[in-house]
Design a protein around this motif. Structure first.
Motif, mmCIF file in Angstrom:
data_model
loop_
_atom_site.group_PDB
_atom_site.id
_atom_site.type_symbol
_atom_site.label_atom_id
_atom_site.label_comp_id
_atom_site.label_asym_id
_atom_site.label_seq_id
_atom_site.Cartn_x
_atom_site.Cartn_y
_atom_site.Cartn_z
ATOM 1 N N VAL A 32 0.848 -1.174 0.000
ATOM 2 C CA VAL A 32 0.000 0.000 0.000
ATOM 3 C C VAL A 32 0.893 1.236 0.000
ATOM 4 O O VAL A 32 1.982 1.242 0.589
ATOM 5 C CB VAL A 32 -0.937 -0.015 1.232
ATOM 6 N N TYR A 76 -6.618 -6.647 1.662
ATOM 7 C CA TYR A 76 -6.882 -5.352 1.036
ATOM 8 C C TYR A 76 -8.365 -5.195 0.689
ATOM 9 O O TYR A 76 -8.968 -4.146 0.930
ATOM 10 C CB TYR A 76 -6.030 -5.197 -0.222
ATOM 11 N N GLU A 82 -5.035 -2.181 -4.645
ATOM 12 C CA GLU A 82 -4.036 -3.139 -4.171
ATOM 13 C C GLU A 82 -4.588 -4.562 -4.198
ATOM 14 O O GLU A 82 -3.872 -5.514 -4.561
ATOM 15 C CB GLU A 82 -3.588 -2.777 -2.745
ATOM 16 N N ALA A 83 -5.866 -4.711 -3.834
ATOM 17 C CA ALA A 83 -6.484 -6.039 -3.855
ATOM 18 C C ALA A 83 -6.485 -6.607 -5.268
ATOM 19 O O ALA A 83 -6.158 -7.783 -5.494
ATOM 20 C CB ALA A 83 -7.903 -5.958 -3.305
ATOM 21 N N LEU A 127 -9.367 -1.481 0.142
ATOM 22 C CA LEU A 127 -8.194 -1.024 -0.604
ATOM 23 C C LEU A 127 -8.236 -1.746 -1.952
ATOM 24 O O LEU A 127 -7.541 -2.732 -2.191
ATOM 25 C CB LEU A 127 -6.911 -1.332 0.176
ATOM 26 N N ILE A 141 -1.749 -6.228 7.266
ATOM 27 C CA ILE A 141 -1.061 -6.114 5.982
ATOM 28 C C ILE A 141 0.387 -6.559 6.121
ATOM 29 O O ILE A 141 0.903 -7.340 5.297
ATOM 30 C CB ILE A 141 -1.135 -4.664 5.453
#
Length: 549
Positions: free
Chosen positions: A117, A155, A163-164, A160, A131
């Protein structure tokens, strides 16, 4: 003919001229000739250096051979056997490596790096710790699709999305046979606005995995959203065939039938869904629409109220349980709570929101959502306490006052309900929904004149909303303004000509006005839309009765 390099134990160099060309320059070929500790060619064993048959000298013959040497020194038998064995081993190893490369192509590439991230400054410390843990696992096993996929789930669970999606793409490359990674990548694509791209991914997956019920349901929902109703019907029929004990397929198929104006079919499917799961608010809301399409107004009103603020449930896939366990931040808990609420899992929704409230006790979004859950659980006093807290914090969003109006109405406090909805109207005077809500509160207090005034304002702000026109007609009937009611129903019929409810309402008011031929035409239109609707036979019987007087 032979020229030794003078080094003991080294290969001799053979000077070879091209056959038939005495002017060509000699070339050097290394000959595997093993000799003893001397370079004296007279001592070389005959079986170590073999000349061509045509070029060999006979005993006592001093003439040079007629042809140059073009055959290397013979290798010893033991060395030849060793060379053969090594060659065979090399061939076998080469075949094995080729086979491994074909079976597992990513292993001859660099493994994907862990997706990081950009900044953790604004993240909940619990999310950051989770994370960090999963990034460490990816670095320990960079070729593990599971490690990359679970980092993606961390994520996704905490919203998020970018990023996922990158993590799922890595997992998909490492394990292309697993449909869960591209399925969840499509979810991240949709969440970032790429609806068309998400549909393309799910469409391909649905063809490759026809027996994955959760995937087929998502495919059907995406098709409905894109307007591909016919294809969605097939997808939901597939869901029913795969998971007949789940309400998901019945609700999805019913939604498609409603869009085709097949209200009787939709009602039958929704009756099945509600019988399977009476707490499914989304099914209740669609059932209300089906009743309304069939002209069953009282039943429609009841079901629509039960399904208020509902959303569609999605079937749990193979990653859902793990994904939920990774939801630790406030925003993620809000998302989970909304999902639980749409699934009718009100206790779990309340628990998630109460946990989120403990992390942020003055988060107005959390307080409003928790109040809605309490209202759904028939806990209006507790909901009122939360909404009052939001008011005390200042700058309460408009949803707070709409929710307060609902709360006070449930507690039979019409004056307070009206005061709250008036505040909502004042905050957003150009939003037709606020005026429509005000009309509902006033009608509930039997203040029909004021309710009609609010509906007229809503209609001016949203002239193409058929629901407003139909509600105007209903209130006018309560006020015995039949001609005005007819005008509103006629407007609604122009906006929704395929609505059974509108045609029946128009037929009803025309019977009251004594305009029997027009009433018969409206009832015939309703009958053509749904001949089995009970309102059609009931109003036709009334029309026949008044005509025969």
């Amino acid at each position: 003919m032979f020229a030794s390099d003078g080094c003991v134990g080294q290969a001799a160099t053979v000077m070879v001229r091209r056959r038939g060309d005495p002017t060509s320059r000699p070339s050097h070929r290394a000959v595997d000739c093993f000799f003893s500790d001397t370079t004296d060619t007279s001592r070389w064993p005959a079986d170590r250096c073999v000349m061509p048959k045509k070029g060999r000298k006979k005993a006592g013959d001093t003439r040079r051979p007629r042809t140059p040497v073009d055959t290397p020194t013979a290798m010893p038998a033991s060395a030849a056997r060793r060379w053969t064995r090594r060659a065979r081993v090399g061939i076998v190893l080469g075949l094995l490596l080729s086979l491994l490369g074909a079976l597992w192509y990513p292993w001859d590439e660099r493994p994907p790096a862990a997706v990081l991230v950009q900044s953790t400054d604004r993240l909940d410390p619990r999310i950051t710790a989770l994370i960090d843990e999963h990034v460490r696992r990816v670095r320990e096993s960079p070729r593990s699709a599971r490690a990359h996929g679970h980092l993606g789930m961390v994520y996704e669970a905490n919203a998020l999305w970018q990023e996922a999606g990158q993590c799922y793409l890595n997992a998909e490359r490492l394990a292309p046979e697993d449909p869960n990674w591209p399925l969840h990548r499509s979810i991240t694509m949709r969440s970032t606005g790429d609806v068309a791209g998400a549909l393309a991914v799910v469409r391909q997956l649905a063809g490759e995995h026809p027996d994955y019920a959760a995937l087929q349901q998502r495919y059907g929902e995406s098709l409905l959203e894109s307007g591909e109703v016919d294809t969605a019907v097939s997808a939901f029929e597939r869901v029913i065939a795969l998971a007949s004990d789940s309400s998901a397929g019945y609700v999805g198929l019913a939604d498609a039938r409603l869009r085709e104006h097949k209200y009787a079919d939709a009602k039958r499917l929704l009756d099945t869904a509600v019988a399977m799961d009476p707490t499914y608010q989304g099914a209740r809301y669609l059932l209300g629409l089906a009743h309304r399409g069939l002209g069953e107004y009282e039943e429609a009103k009841e079901q629509l109220a039960l399904g208020l603020d509902s959303k569609r449930r999605l079937m749990r896939d193979e990653l859902t349980t793990t994904l939920e366990s990774y939801s630790v931040g406030v925003s993620a808990q809000l998302t989970s709570a909304r999902r639980y609420k749409t699934q009718g899992r009100l206790d779990e929704a309340a628990e998630a929101l109460e946990n989120a409230r403990s992390a942020g006790p003055d988060n107005t979004e959390v307080l409003n959502e928790l109040a809605l859950v309490y209202l759904a659980q028939q806990r209006p006093a507790e909901a009122l306490e939360l909404l009052t807290r939001v008011q005390a914090l200042g700058h309460a969003p408009i949803a707070t006052y709409v929710n307060l109006a609902t709360c006070y109405s449930r507690m039979n406090r019409p004056a307070d309900a009206l005061a709250s909805v008036e505040r909502a109207v004042a905050m957003s005077p150009d939003d037709h929904r606020m005026h429509f809500a005000r009309a509902g509160v006033l009608a509930g207090s039997r203040r029909f004149e004021e309710a009609l005034a609010s509906l007229n304002t809503a209609a001016r702000l949203a002239p193409h909303d058929a629901d407003i026109s139909m509600k105007q007609g209903q209130v006018c009937l309560l006020l015995d303004r039949n001609e005005e009611a007819r005008q509103h129903y006629a407007t609604a019929a122009n906006l929704m000509p395929n609505s059974v409810v509108v045609q029946l309402g128009l037929g009803d008011v025309l019977i009251r006005l004594g305009r029997w031929d027009e009433a018969a035409a409206a009832l015939a239109a309703a009958g053509s839309l749904d001949p089995s609707h009970p309102g059609v036979s009931m109003l036709n019987a009334r029309l026949a009765q008044v005509r025969n007087r």
